[in-house]
Design a protein around this motif. Structure first.
Motif, PDB file in Angstrom:
ATOM      1  N   GLN A  10      -2.086  -2.713  15.646  1.00 32.20           N
ATOM      2  CA  GLN A  10      -2.776  -1.861  14.681  1.00 32.20           C
ATOM      3  C   GLN A  10      -2.305  -0.416  14.779  1.00 32.20           C
ATOM      4  O   GLN A  10      -2.284   0.319  13.774  1.00 32.20           O
ATOM      5  CB  GLN A  10      -4.285  -1.942  14.907  1.00 32.20           C
ATOM      6  CG  GLN A  10      -4.871  -3.289  14.491  1.00 32.20           C
ATOM      7  CD  GLN A  10      -6.266  -3.521  15.026  1.00 32.20           C
ATOM      8  OE1 GLN A  10      -6.742  -2.797  15.911  1.00 32.20           O
ATOM      9  NE2 GLN A  10      -6.943  -4.538  14.503  1.00 32.20           N
ATOM     10  N   ASN A  11      -1.877  -0.001  15.978  1.00 32.77           N
ATOM     11  CA  ASN A  11      -1.444   1.375  16.198  1.00 32.77           C
ATOM     12  C   ASN A  11       0.066   1.572  16.072  1.00 32.77           C
ATOM     13  O   ASN A  11       0.536   2.692  15.884  1.00 32.77           O
ATOM     14  CB  ASN A  11      -1.892   1.845  17.592  1.00 32.77           C
ATOM     15  CG  ASN A  11      -3.405   1.913  17.706  1.00 32.77           C
ATOM     16  OD1 ASN A  11      -4.097   2.188  16.724  1.00 32.77           O
ATOM     17  ND2 ASN A  11      -3.925   1.655  18.899  1.00 32.77           N
ATOM     18  N   ASN A  12       0.825   0.507  16.207  1.00 30.85           N
ATOM     19  CA  ASN A  12       2.285   0.606  16.156  1.00 30.85           C
ATOM     20  C   ASN A  12       2.831  -0.515  15.286  1.00 30.85           C
ATOM     21  O   ASN A  12       2.875  -1.671  15.704  1.00 30.85           O
ATOM     22  CB  ASN A  12       2.871   0.517  17.562  1.00 30.85           C
ATOM     23  CG  ASN A  12       4.382   0.660  17.570  1.00 30.85           C
ATOM     24  OD1 ASN A  12       5.015   0.850  16.536  1.00 30.85           O
ATOM     25  ND2 ASN A  12       4.974   0.561  18.754  1.00 30.85           N
ATOM     26  N   LYS A  13       3.234  -0.193  14.084  1.00 29.44           N
ATOM     27  CA  LYS A  13       3.706  -1.199  13.138  1.00 29.44           C
ATOM     28  C   LYS A  13       5.158  -1.598  13.367  1.00 29.44           C
ATOM     29  O   LYS A  13       5.682  -2.475  12.673  1.00 29.44           O
ATOM     30  CB  LYS A  13       3.554  -0.678  11.707  1.00 29.44           C
ATOM     31  CG  LYS A  13       2.128  -0.310  11.318  1.00 29.44           C
ATOM     32  CD  LYS A  13       1.203  -1.507  11.394  1.00 29.44           C
ATOM     33  CE  LYS A  13      -0.206  -1.143  10.949  1.00 29.44           C
ATOM     34  NZ  LYS A  13      -1.137  -2.285  11.065  1.00 29.44           N
ATOM     35  N   GLY A  14       5.846  -0.947  14.302  1.00 28.23           N
ATOM     36  CA  GLY A  14       7.240  -1.266  14.558  1.00 28.23           C
ATOM     37  C   GLY A  14       8.169  -0.357  13.780  1.00 28.23           C
ATOM     38  O   GLY A  14       7.755   0.330  12.835  1.00 28.23           O
ATOM     39  N   PRO A  15       9.465  -0.341  14.132  1.00 25.89           N
ATOM     40  CA  PRO A  15      10.415   0.599  13.518  1.00 25.89           C
ATOM     41  C   PRO A  15      10.605   0.390  12.022  1.00 25.89           C
ATOM     42  O   PRO A  15      10.900   1.345  11.296  1.00 25.89           O
ATOM     43  CB  PRO A  15      11.716   0.341  14.289  1.00 25.89           C
ATOM     44  CG  PRO A  15      11.550  -1.014  14.891  1.00 25.89           C
ATOM     45  CD  PRO A  15      10.104  -1.166  15.174  1.00 25.89           C
ATOM     46  N   LEU A  16      10.456  -0.826  11.547  1.00 28.38           N
ATOM     47  CA  LEU A  16      10.575  -1.073  10.110  1.00 28.38           C
ATOM     48  C   LEU A  16       9.212  -1.106   9.436  1.00 28.38           C
ATOM     49  O   LEU A  16       9.043  -0.631   8.315  1.00 28.38           O
ATOM     50  CB  LEU A  16      11.307  -2.397   9.863  1.00 28.38           C
ATOM     51  CG  LEU A  16      12.770  -2.434  10.300  1.00 28.38           C
ATOM     52  CD1 LEU A  16      13.363  -3.818  10.067  1.00 28.38           C
ATOM     53  CD2 LEU A  16      13.588  -1.386   9.563  1.00 28.38           C
ATOM     54  N   GLY A  17       8.228  -1.663  10.136  1.00 30.58           N
ATOM     55  CA  GLY A  17       6.883  -1.783   9.573  1.00 30.58           C
ATOM     56  C   GLY A  17       6.246  -0.443   9.238  1.00 30.58           C
ATOM     57  O   GLY A  17       5.399  -0.362   8.332  1.00 30.58           O
ATOM     58  N   LYS A  18       6.667   0.614   9.926  1.00 33.45           N
ATOM     59  CA  LYS A  18       6.048   1.924   9.666  1.00 33.45           C
ATOM     60  C   LYS A  18       6.374   2.448   8.270  1.00 33.45           C
ATOM     61  O   LYS A  18       5.722   3.363   7.774  1.00 33.45           O
ATOM     62  CB  LYS A  18       6.483   2.934  10.728  1.00 33.45           C
ATOM     63  CG  LYS A  18       7.942   3.348  10.664  1.00 33.45           C
ATOM     64  CD  LYS A  18       8.275   4.364  11.757  1.00 33.45           C
ATOM     65  CE  LYS A  18       9.722   4.832  11.684  1.00 33.45           C
ATOM     66  NZ  LYS A  18      10.037   5.808  12.754  1.00 33.45           N
ATOM     67  N   TRP A  19       7.408   1.852   7.644  1.00 35.16           N
ATOM     68  CA  TRP A  19       7.778   2.265   6.288  1.00 35.16           C
ATOM     69  C   TRP A  19       7.130   1.392   5.223  1.00 35.16           C
ATOM     70  O   TRP A  19       7.406   1.567   4.024  1.00 35.16           O
ATOM     71  CB  TRP A  19       9.305   2.201   6.115  1.00 35.16           C
ATOM     72  CG  TRP A  19      10.049   3.134   6.998  1.00 35.16           C
ATOM     73  CD1 TRP A  19      10.659   2.850   8.193  1.00 35.16           C
ATOM     74  CD2 TRP A  19      10.267   4.535   6.789  1.00 35.16           C
ATOM     75  NE1 TRP A  19      11.244   3.963   8.727  1.00 35.16           N
ATOM     76  CE2 TRP A  19      11.024   5.018   7.892  1.00 35.16           C
ATOM     77  CE3 TRP A  19       9.917   5.425   5.771  1.00 35.16           C
ATOM     78  CZ2 TRP A  19      11.420   6.345   7.996  1.00 35.16           C
ATOM     79  CZ3 TRP A  19      10.310   6.745   5.880  1.00 35.16           C
ATOM     80  CH2 TRP A  19      11.042   7.198   6.983  1.00 35.16           C
ATOM     81  N   ALA A  20       6.283   0.464   5.627  1.00 32.21           N
ATOM     82  CA  ALA A  20       5.770  -0.541   4.696  1.00 32.21           C
ATOM     83  C   ALA A  20       5.081   0.062   3.475  1.00 32.21           C
ATOM     84  O   ALA A  20       5.280  -0.400   2.345  1.00 32.21           O
ATOM     85  CB  ALA A  20       4.820  -1.493   5.419  1.00 32.21           C
ATOM     86  N   SER A  21       4.270   1.092   3.678  1.00 28.17           N
ATOM     87  CA  SER A  21       3.509   1.647   2.552  1.00 28.17           C
ATOM     88  C   SER A  21       4.423   2.224   1.483  1.00 28.17           C
ATOM     89  O   SER A  21       4.084   2.252   0.298  1.00 28.17           O
ATOM     90  CB  SER A  21       2.529   2.723   3.047  1.00 28.17           C
ATOM     91  OG  SER A  21       3.233   3.797   3.651  1.00 28.17           O
ATOM     92  N   GLN A  22       5.591   2.724   1.895  1.00 30.43           N
ATOM     93  CA  GLN A  22       6.541   3.292   0.944  1.00 30.43           C
ATOM     94  C   GLN A  22       7.562   2.273   0.446  1.00 30.43           C
ATOM     95  O   GLN A  22       8.115   2.437  -0.645  1.00 30.43           O
ATOM     96  CB  GLN A  22       7.289   4.465   1.597  1.00 30.43           C
ATOM     97  CG  GLN A  22       6.401   5.650   1.933  1.00 30.43           C
ATOM     98  CD  GLN A  22       7.119   6.646   2.816  1.00 30.43           C
ATOM     99  OE1 GLN A  22       7.287   6.426   4.012  1.00 30.43           O
ATOM    100  NE2 GLN A  22       7.565   7.747   2.229  1.00 30.43           N
ATOM    101  N   ALA A  23       7.805   1.236   1.243  1.00 30.11           N
ATOM    102  CA  ALA A  23       8.949   0.366   0.957  1.00 30.11           C
ATOM    103  C   ALA A  23       8.585  -1.005   0.406  1.00 30.11           C
ATOM    104  O   ALA A  23       9.346  -1.586  -0.363  1.00 30.11           O
ATOM    105  CB  ALA A  23       9.779   0.199   2.229  1.00 30.11           C
ATOM    106  N   GLU A  24       7.424  -1.536   0.789  1.00 32.86           N
ATOM    107  CA  GLU A  24       7.136  -2.940   0.480  1.00 32.86           C
ATOM    108  C   GLU A  24       6.999  -3.181  -1.019  1.00 32.86           C
ATOM    109  O   GLU A  24       6.336  -2.432  -1.727  1.00 32.86           O
ATOM    110  CB  GLU A  24       5.876  -3.401   1.208  1.00 32.86           C
ATOM    111  CG  GLU A  24       5.672  -4.908   1.118  1.00 32.86           C
ATOM    112  CD  GLU A  24       4.669  -5.427   2.119  1.00 32.86           C
ATOM    113  OE1 GLU A  24       3.963  -6.382   1.778  1.00 32.86           O
ATOM    114  OE2 GLU A  24       4.586  -4.878   3.245  1.00 32.86           O
ATOM    115  N   GLY A  25       7.650  -4.244  -1.462  1.00 38.33           N
ATOM    116  CA  GLY A  25       7.625  -4.615  -2.864  1.00 38.33           C
ATOM    117  C   GLY A  25       8.780  -4.038  -3.655  1.00 38.33           C
ATOM    118  O   GLY A  25       9.028  -4.440  -4.795  1.00 38.33           O
ATOM    119  N   TYR A  26       9.495  -3.093  -3.025  1.00 35.07           N
ATOM    120  CA  TYR A  26      10.630  -2.481  -3.736  1.00 35.07           C
ATOM    121  C   TYR A  26      11.895  -2.493  -2.860  1.00 35.07           C
ATOM    122  O   TYR A  26      12.891  -3.080  -3.229  1.00 35.07           O
ATOM    123  CB  TYR A  26      10.290  -1.057  -4.162  1.00 35.07           C
ATOM    124  CG  TYR A  26      11.261  -0.507  -5.182  1.00 35.07           C
ATOM    125  CD1 TYR A  26      11.031  -0.683  -6.536  1.00 35.07           C
ATOM    126  CD2 TYR A  26      12.409   0.169  -4.791  1.00 35.07           C
ATOM    127  CE1 TYR A  26      11.939  -0.205  -7.491  1.00 35.07           C
ATOM    128  CE2 TYR A  26      13.316   0.657  -5.719  1.00 35.07           C
ATOM    129  CZ  TYR A  26      13.075   0.468  -7.068  1.00 35.07           C
ATOM    130  OH  TYR A  26      13.965   0.935  -8.003  1.00 35.07           O
TER     131      TYR A  26
END
Length: 420
Positions: A10-26
């Motif tokens: 919950q506190n550390n989404k990982g090096p790629l996961g931290k970009w999810a809000s900006q990147a996911e779906g696109y």
């Protein structure tokens, strides 16, 4: 006090996961729609697609579609039920294995449900805790995960570096003499990110000095390299020196599944010890019969591979003539290296997709070093020279915007975190 297991994720989404809000779906988990091919739909717009591994254009080949359709009508999606060892074995599975073995010039082959799962299980089955593994530091994730299961010692060598290979073989030899085990050397026929062939010929030559067995993951070489398409080993004239040959159907075969090929005694052993296959449902008949048709076309339609390489050469030569850095690729995989931050890369790819109608894969840190943007393209036999010229013109335009700071200004104006 025992922590909540989920606190870390919950506190550390990982090096790629931290970009999810900006990147996911696109940028990640994008939805490409329509018939597979160079022109597809993305976010309601038609795009020129350079991001599917359908090297030979078989996904929509009329004979392939017909074979898939007829297999589905006759058998449905469920047949056969059960694992191969128990109730899921058929004549078609055996036929495909025999034809694959002959094609890659090995005594025998065994089908695998998935390439990733299969490679993990192959490594696990081949080595004991007394054995030593030596593998390329840039190996695909399926190899890395297979090595992680190994309870013994393992050494990594610098990517495609012969001096490092030999140094680590010396270390492995010394260790194996102490443990009483053997050595498994693992490399790839083609490294999928940068497009370099593994140095198979040189590795095979090292067998004259060191006692080891060679496992090659040739996912991107099978169907694209070699006179007949049998892969990187055939291309380099050393197929006989590969002890265990592996490839997936997910690239040139445009299908689900994979196979491993080797001497008959090795395959017989794997059949009874590959846990991922022993305890998993057999490859469905649709994929099995469909792969027989794909392999037939691969064997008998050399013009398909010729067209693939015509497109590869046109794209790669066009990029080099325009001063783009494509590294030292000697395969179909076409990387383009540019300098820039992750936010600049995101803006650039958005521009490519929205304003130039071009869809391709973007690779950034931590997969590659900070400050580098890798645009990875997969040319196929289905692309046209017009597609290539359109892409080359777009690349010249985006490079100018990257170099003159346009993308950086857009990223800053949109309050994108410029940290890399």
């Amino acid at each position: 006090m025992v922590k909540d297991l989920f606190e870390r994720i919950q506190n550390n989404k990982g090096p790629l996961g931290k970009w999810a809000s900006q990147a996911e779906g696109y940028y990640v988990f994008p939805k490409l729609e329509g018939e597979l091919g160079p022109r597809m739909m993305f976010h309601g717009k038609k795009i020129l697609n350079w991001s599917i591994n359908d090297y030979l254009g078989l996904a929509n080949h009329p004979e392939v579609r017909k074979a898939d359709e007829e297999a589905a009508k006759q058998y449905g999606a469920a047949y056969p039920m059960g694992a191969r060892m128990m109730s899921g074995h058929t004549n078609y599975h055996e036929q495909l294995e025999k034809e694959l073995a002959a094609f890659v010039m090995k005594e025998a082959a065994y089908l695998l449900n998935f390439g990733y799962q299969g490679m993990v299980s192959i490594i696990d089955a081949l080595v004991s805790k007394n054995d030593i593994i030596v593998y390329d530091v840039d190996s695909h994730a399926c190899i890395i995960d297979g090595v992680r299961l190994h309870m013994g010692k393992r050494f990594t060598y610098k990517h495609n570096d012969l001096e490092s290979m030999e140094k680590n073989l010396q270390r492995a030899t010394k260790m194996a003499e102490e443990t009483g085990g053997g050595i498994l050397f693992i490399t790839e026929g083609v490294f999928g990110m940068r497009g370099q062939q593994g140095k198979l010929k040189e590795i095979v030559a090292l067998k004259e000095k060191y006692n080891f067995r060679l496992l090659v993951d040739d996912a991107h070489g099978f169907g694209t390299l070699g006179k007949t398409g049998a892969g990187a080993g055939e291309e380099q004239g050393c197929q006989d020196g590969i002890d265990v040959y592996f490839s997936t159907f997910a690239k040139s075969m445009a299908n689900i599944g994979a196979f491993v090929a080797a001497d008959k005694d090795v395959i017989d052993y794997l059949k009874y010890n590959l846990r991922s296959q022993m305890f998993a449902k057999a490859l469905p008949m649709i994929q099995t019969i469909g792969s027989l048709k794909r392999l037939e076309l691969l064997r008998n339609s050399s013009s398909i591979k010729d067209k693939l390489w015509e497109n590869v050469n046109a794209l790669q030569n066009g990029l080099k003539e325009r001063g783009f850095n494509i590294g030292d690729t000697n395969t179909c995989i076409t990387p383009v290296y540019l300098e820039g931050s992750i936010p600049e890369a995101m803006v650039m790819v958005n521009d490519l997709r929205e304003n130039y109608g071009i869809f391709l894969s973007i690779v950034v840190y931590p997969v590659i070093p900070k400050g580098i943007i890798l645009l990875r393209m997969i040319p196929t036999a289905s692309h046209t020279i017009e597609d290539i010229n359109e892409t080359l013109a777009a690349f010249e335009a985006i490079r100018e915007k990257l170099e003159n700071g346009t993308y950086k200004q857009i990223a800053e104006a949109n309050v994108v975190n410029m940290e890399q």
